[in-house]
Scaffold this motif. Structure first.
Motif, mmCIF file in Angstrom:
data_model
loop_
_atom_site.group_PDB
_atom_site.id
_atom_site.type_symbol
_atom_site.label_atom_id
_atom_site.label_comp_id
_atom_site.label_asym_id
_atom_site.label_seq_id
_atom_site.Cartn_x
_atom_site.Cartn_y
_atom_site.Cartn_z
ATOM 1 N N PRO A 184 4.300 11.733 -0.667
ATOM 2 C CA PRO A 184 4.980 10.441 -0.556
ATOM 3 C C PRO A 184 6.415 10.510 -1.086
ATOM 4 O O PRO A 184 6.711 11.285 -1.991
ATOM 5 C CB PRO A 184 4.125 9.509 -1.421
ATOM 6 C CG PRO A 184 3.452 10.401 -2.393
ATOM 7 C CD PRO A 184 3.266 11.725 -1.703
ATOM 8 N N LEU A 196 -3.552 1.792 -3.334
ATOM 9 C CA LEU A 196 -3.272 3.229 -3.326
ATOM 10 C C LEU A 196 -4.243 3.905 -2.381
ATOM 11 O O LEU A 196 -5.423 3.553 -2.347
ATOM 12 C CB LEU A 196 -3.466 3.822 -4.725
ATOM 13 C CG LEU A 196 -2.730 3.180 -5.883
ATOM 14 C CD1 LEU A 196 -3.190 3.800 -7.195
ATOM 15 C CD2 LEU A 196 -1.239 3.343 -5.719
ATOM 16 N N ALA A 231 -2.536 10.170 0.519
ATOM 17 C CA ALA A 231 -1.486 10.419 1.504
ATOM 18 C C ALA A 231 -1.783 11.701 2.278
ATOM 19 O O ALA A 231 -2.364 12.648 1.736
ATOM 20 C CB ALA A 231 -0.134 10.535 0.811
ATOM 21 N N LYS A 266 0.849 -1.192 0.000
ATOM 22 C CA LYS A 266 0.000 0.000 0.000
ATOM 23 C C LYS A 266 0.883 1.239 0.000
ATOM 24 O O LYS A 266 1.796 1.346 0.818
ATOM 25 C CB LYS A 266 -0.918 -0.002 1.226
ATOM 26 C CG LYS A 266 -1.978 1.079 1.190
ATOM 27 C CD LYS A 266 -3.009 0.848 2.283
ATOM 28 C CE LYS A 266 -4.197 1.769 2.096
ATOM 29 N NZ LYS A 266 -5.293 1.442 3.024
ATOM 30 N N ILE A 267 0.598 2.145 -0.947
ATOM 31 C CA ILE A 267 1.356 3.390 -1.019
ATOM 32 C C ILE A 267 0.394 4.570 -1.039
ATOM 33 O O ILE A 267 -0.733 4.462 -1.523
ATOM 34 C CB ILE A 267 2.301 3.449 -2.244
ATOM 35 C CG1 ILE A 267 1.518 3.416 -3.557
ATOM 36 C CG2 ILE A 267 3.322 2.315 -2.192
ATOM 37 C CD1 ILE A 267 2.363 3.699 -4.786
ATOM 38 N N HIS A 319 7.247 8.458 -8.616
ATOM 39 C CA HIS A 319 7.594 7.038 -8.533
ATOM 40 C C HIS A 319 8.134 6.560 -9.877
ATOM 41 O O HIS A 319 7.611 6.914 -10.936
ATOM 42 C CB HIS A 319 6.380 6.191 -8.157
ATOM 43 C CG HIS A 319 5.757 6.560 -6.848
ATOM 44 N ND1 HIS A 319 6.463 6.644 -5.671
ATOM 45 C CD2 HIS A 319 4.479 6.865 -6.533
ATOM 46 C CE1 HIS A 319 5.653 6.976 -4.691
ATOM 47 N NE2 HIS A 319 4.439 7.122 -5.189
ATOM 48 N N LEU A 362 9.218 5.979 -4.999
ATOM 49 C CA LEU A 362 9.562 4.566 -4.939
ATOM 50 C C LEU A 362 9.881 4.050 -6.333
ATOM 51 O O LEU A 362 9.518 4.667 -7.327
ATOM 52 C CB LEU A 362 8.372 3.753 -4.407
ATOM 53 C CG LEU A 362 7.824 4.110 -3.040
ATOM 54 C CD1 LEU A 362 6.510 3.367 -2.807
ATOM 55 C CD2 LEU A 362 8.831 3.757 -1.971
#
Length: 125
Positions: free
Chosen positions: A59, A52, A55, A6-7, A113, A62
């Motif tokens: 973030p 997803l 946030a 999970k991001i 990302h 990544l």
């Protein structure tokens, strides 16, 4: 190894739409979805999923690599990512510094990302 990861994304709608478009050529579909704070689960054929959520803070970028079954899927992923607003970070091709059959493409998504699709099959179609 992973069941799910999970991001957080800085803009839930933008991030969700980007990943849905980019991962469609790889056969990824919505598994479930709730409020932005809970998020969306994007599922592949091997039952692993990327989740997803909205946030609370920006973030950290990544590197996320997704399995492609064919080199055509890598190419389609790359085209879809550019069409969805991703920035080129490596056109589709062989990366022999990883191994002789490492066929991949890389794009930078909305939150920075590094998103990759990779096919390890040596068969060129």
């Amino acid at each position: 190894m992973f069941d799910h990861v999970k991001i957080g994304v800085s803009n839930y709608t933008e991030g969700k739409n980007f990943f849905l478009k980019v991962l469609k050529p790889l056969g990824v579909e919505i598994g479930s979805e709730g409020e932005p704070s809970y998020g969306i689960e994007l599922c592949g054929k091997n039952n692993a999923s990327l989740c997803l959520c909205q946030a609370m803070e920006p973030p950290a970028p990544l590197h996320i690599a997704f399995v492609a079954e064919t080199r055509q899927q890598v190419d389609a992923f790359y085209r879809a990512a550019l069409d969805a607003g991703g920035k080129d970070n490596g056109t589709p091709g062989i990366r022999t510094h990883y191994h002789d059959n490492y066929y991949a493409a890389f794009v930078i998504g909305p939150d920075g990302h590094n998103i990759e699709a990779v096919c390890h099959d040596g068969a060129a179609e």
